[in-house]
Design a protein around this motif. Sequence first.
Motif, PDB file in Angstrom:
ATOM      1  N   MET A 294      -7.435 -11.936  -1.134  1.00 23.14           N
ATOM      2  CA  MET A 294      -8.425 -10.848  -1.066  1.00 23.14           C
ATOM      3  C   MET A 294      -7.858  -9.566  -1.678  1.00 23.14           C
ATOM      4  O   MET A 294      -8.589  -8.754  -2.232  1.00 23.14           O
ATOM      5  CB  MET A 294      -8.818 -10.568   0.396  1.00 23.14           C
ATOM      6  CG  MET A 294      -9.883 -11.462   0.954  1.00 23.14           C
ATOM      7  SD  MET A 294     -11.545 -11.256   0.266  1.00 23.14           S
ATOM      8  CE  MET A 294     -12.181  -9.862   1.189  1.00 23.14           C
ATOM      9  N   ARG A 295      -6.532  -9.376  -1.550  1.00 24.59           N
ATOM     10  CA  ARG A 295      -5.905  -8.141  -2.057  1.00 24.59           C
ATOM     11  C   ARG A 295      -5.441  -8.250  -3.509  1.00 24.59           C
ATOM     12  O   ARG A 295      -5.137  -7.237  -4.140  1.00 24.59           O
ATOM     13  CB  ARG A 295      -4.702  -7.763  -1.179  1.00 24.59           C
ATOM     14  CG  ARG A 295      -5.097  -7.279   0.213  1.00 24.59           C
ATOM     15  CD  ARG A 295      -3.875  -6.745   0.964  1.00 24.59           C
ATOM     16  NE  ARG A 295      -3.285  -5.624   0.262  1.00 24.59           N
ATOM     17  CZ  ARG A 295      -1.975  -5.449   0.106  1.00 24.59           C
ATOM     18  NH1 ARG A 295      -1.112  -6.331   0.611  1.00 24.59           N
ATOM     19  NH2 ARG A 295      -1.507  -4.405  -0.538  1.00 24.59           N
ATOM     20  N   ARG A 321      -4.745  -1.586  -2.513  1.00 28.63           N
ATOM     21  CA  ARG A 321      -3.882  -0.863  -1.563  1.00 28.63           C
ATOM     22  C   ARG A 321      -4.358  -1.042  -0.119  1.00 28.63           C
ATOM     23  O   ARG A 321      -3.643  -0.738   0.833  1.00 28.63           O
ATOM     24  CB  ARG A 321      -3.832   0.632  -1.903  1.00 28.63           C
ATOM     25  CG  ARG A 321      -5.185   1.254  -1.884  1.00 28.63           C
ATOM     26  CD  ARG A 321      -5.260   2.754  -2.010  1.00 28.63           C
ATOM     27  NE  ARG A 321      -6.652   3.175  -1.922  1.00 28.63           N
ATOM     28  CZ  ARG A 321      -7.318   3.252  -0.778  1.00 28.63           C
ATOM     29  NH1 ARG A 321      -6.740   2.958   0.368  1.00 28.63           N
ATOM     30  NH2 ARG A 321      -8.588   3.621  -0.767  1.00 28.63           N
ATOM     31  N   ARG A 322      -5.597  -1.505   0.075  1.00 27.68           N
ATOM     32  CA  ARG A 322      -6.156  -1.623   1.425  1.00 27.68           C
ATOM     33  C   ARG A 322      -5.554  -2.813   2.186  1.00 27.68           C
ATOM     34  O   ARG A 322      -4.911  -3.669   1.605  1.00 27.68           O
ATOM     35  CB  ARG A 322      -7.683  -1.776   1.351  1.00 27.68           C
ATOM     36  CG  ARG A 322      -8.398  -0.523   0.869  1.00 27.68           C
ATOM     37  CD  ARG A 322      -9.871  -0.753   0.637  1.00 27.68           C
ATOM     38  NE  ARG A 322     -10.113  -1.657  -0.484  1.00 27.68           N
ATOM     39  CZ  ARG A 322     -11.324  -2.068  -0.850  1.00 27.68           C
ATOM     40  NH1 ARG A 322     -12.394  -1.667  -0.184  1.00 27.68           N
ATOM     41  NH2 ARG A 322     -11.470  -2.882  -1.876  1.00 27.68           N
ATOM     42  N   ALA A 380     -11.692  -9.657   5.711  1.00 30.79           N
ATOM     43  CA  ALA A 380     -12.248  -8.373   5.286  1.00 30.79           C
ATOM     44  C   ALA A 380     -11.166  -7.424   4.795  1.00 30.79           C
ATOM     45  O   ALA A 380     -10.013  -7.498   5.214  1.00 30.79           O
ATOM     46  CB  ALA A 380     -13.001  -7.729   6.454  1.00 30.79           C
ATOM     47  N   LEU A 381     -11.563  -6.521   3.912  1.00 24.79           N
ATOM     48  CA  LEU A 381     -10.711  -5.424   3.449  1.00 24.79           C
ATOM     49  C   LEU A 381     -11.113  -4.148   4.175  1.00 24.79           C
ATOM     50  O   LEU A 381     -12.306  -3.929   4.447  1.00 24.79           O
ATOM     51  CB  LEU A 381     -10.882  -5.213   1.943  1.00 24.79           C
ATOM     52  CG  LEU A 381     -10.278  -6.249   1.012  1.00 24.79           C
ATOM     53  CD1 LEU A 381     -10.832  -6.078  -0.399  1.00 24.79           C
ATOM     54  CD2 LEU A 381      -8.759  -6.165   0.992  1.00 24.79           C
ATOM     55  N   GLY A 382     -10.128  -3.297   4.481  1.00 27.42           N
ATOM     56  CA  GLY A 382     -10.419  -2.008   5.118  1.00 27.42           C
ATOM     57  C   GLY A 382      -9.328  -1.017   4.798  1.00 27.42           C
ATOM     58  O   GLY A 382      -8.196  -1.404   4.485  1.00 27.42           O
ATOM     59  N   ARG A 391     -14.221  -4.957  10.683  1.00 29.15           N
ATOM     60  CA  ARG A 391     -15.135  -5.590   9.713  1.00 29.15           C
ATOM     61  C   ARG A 391     -15.101  -7.121   9.838  1.00 29.15           C
ATOM     62  O   ARG A 391     -16.144  -7.769   9.792  1.00 29.15           O
ATOM     63  CB  ARG A 391     -14.717  -5.151   8.308  1.00 29.15           C
ATOM     64  CG  ARG A 391     -15.806  -5.255   7.281  1.00 29.15           C
ATOM     65  CD  ARG A 391     -15.409  -4.548   6.003  1.00 29.15           C
ATOM     66  NE  ARG A 391     -15.837  -3.160   5.996  1.00 29.15           N
ATOM     67  CZ  ARG A 391     -15.352  -2.247   5.158  1.00 29.15           C
ATOM     68  NH1 ARG A 391     -14.400  -2.558   4.306  1.00 29.15           N
ATOM     69  NH2 ARG A 391     -15.809  -1.018   5.187  1.00 29.15           N
ATOM     70  N   ALA A 392     -13.905  -7.690  10.007  1.00 28.80           N
ATOM     71  CA  ALA A 392     -13.777  -9.147  10.143  1.00 28.80           C
ATOM     72  C   ALA A 392     -14.415  -9.630  11.452  1.00 28.80           C
ATOM     73  O   ALA A 392     -15.099 -10.662  11.476  1.00 28.80           O
ATOM     74  CB  ALA A 392     -12.308  -9.556  10.082  1.00 28.80           C
TER      75      ALA A 392
END
Length: 417
Positions: A294-295, A321-322, A380-382, A391-392
Motif C-alpha cells: 500500500m505504501r 510517507r503515511r 488503509a493509509l493515514g 480507517r481500517a
Amino acid sequence: MKVLVIGGGGREHALAWKLAQSERVQTVFVAPGNGGTAQDPALRNVPLADPAALADFASAEKIALTVVGPEAPLAAGVVDVFRARGLRIFGPTRAAAQLESSKAYAKAFMQRHGIPTALYAAFTDAALAHAHVDRQGAPIVVKADGLAAGKGVVVAMTAEEAHAAIDHMLATVGGRVVIEDFLEGEEASFIVVCDGRSVVTLATSQDHKRIGEGDTGPNTGGMGAYSPAPVVTPNVHAKVMHEIIGPTLAGMAKDGVPYTGFLYAGLMIDAQGQPRTVEFNCRLGDPEAQVILMRLKSDLFELLMHATDGTLDTVELQWDRRTALGVVMAAHGYPAAPRAGDAIVGIPAGTAELQVFHAGTVLRDGQLVSSGGRVLCATALGDSPRLAQQRALEAARQIHFDGAQWRNDIGHRAIKH
C-alpha cells in the motif's frame, strides 16, 4: 506483458493488485487465486498448483515474469522447475528456501555465519527434548522444524506448555523440533529484495501474531500489521543490514546457494536497540505484504524485473510517507478450527486510501463465501498510525460474515510511540 502470481492468499492478492498497476503489464494471472482476485477485472484466476503444470502454463502464455507468493511452492522447488525451462521467475531455489522450510537448517546457518539469534538445540528424540526443557526452564520457545503456515511456534511461558508443544509437534508437523532461548524485546519484520548479490530494502513493518487484543491468546498466521515500524530506528536499520542481511547473503553465496527472492528477517529488538533474528522467511510476510505494498509508490513489476536481471544496484524505491495499517478479519473458530462457507457482504469499494485484500475467500455461484482461517485484510493509509487504524477498522465494521473476529488494537505500539 503478462505476469503470473503463484498462490491464493492475502499476500498474493496484494502482489497481483500492485503488479497490475504497472504500465507495462497487461494481464496478471493468479494461480489459484481467491474470491477477491476472481472479482477484479485486471486479474485472472488459473486453477493450477503443480510446479510442472504452472511452468507449462507460463510457457504457453508467454508469461514475462512469475512471482511466487507462499512458502510451500518454494520448498517444493517451483523456482528450479521454471529456471530449468528458461522461464523468468522471482523467488529462491529449493536449496535456498531451506532458510524457511527447515528451522534447524536456518539455526545452524546462523550459528555458522555469526548471525545474531537465540541459542538453540534441535531434537528428534522426545525424551531428550523434554529433558532439555526441564534443564532450561521457562519461558522457552518451541518450533516445529518444517513448514507450519506461520503456526509452528509456541512461546511457552511454563514448562508444561513447552512439554505439550513438543509432543504435539513431534506427532503432527514432523520428526524434529527446535527449542530456543526466549528473547525479550519488540518484534519487527525486515524484508529485502535480493538478486543474489545486491539487496533493496522494503519499508519496515510490524505484525501482530496473537489472536487476542493486548497480544494475548494463541499465535496465528498474523492478525494485522502496520508500516513503518517505529522500533526500527535508523540505527537499528543500519545494524540489521550490517549484522544480519549482509552476512546472510554472503553466507548463502559462500555455501554455494546464492539467494534470490524476498528475504524476510523476523527480528526481536531489545531495549538497547540490539536486533536478533527470530526466524527467516523466504517470501513477503502476510499481512505485512498488504501494508508494505500500500505504501510502495514505485513500479513493483520494474523492481522484480531488475531483481531477476541481477541489476538491483540501480534501483531506488519511492514510498508513501503515511502509515499503512491492515486489520485481518478471521473466521469463526480461528486459529484452532476455522469455519468455512459463511457468506460475506458489505465489502467497501477500494480507493487510493483503502483496499480490502482477500485471503480465505471463494466465489460460489456468484456469492462470496469464506474458505479459510484468515478471510480478509482491511488495509488503509493515514497521516498517523491512529488515523490509519480508524480507517481500517471503519472498513472492517462495514463487512459482515457470521462469526467474524478481528482485533481493534492493531498498531498499538506505534500509537504509543
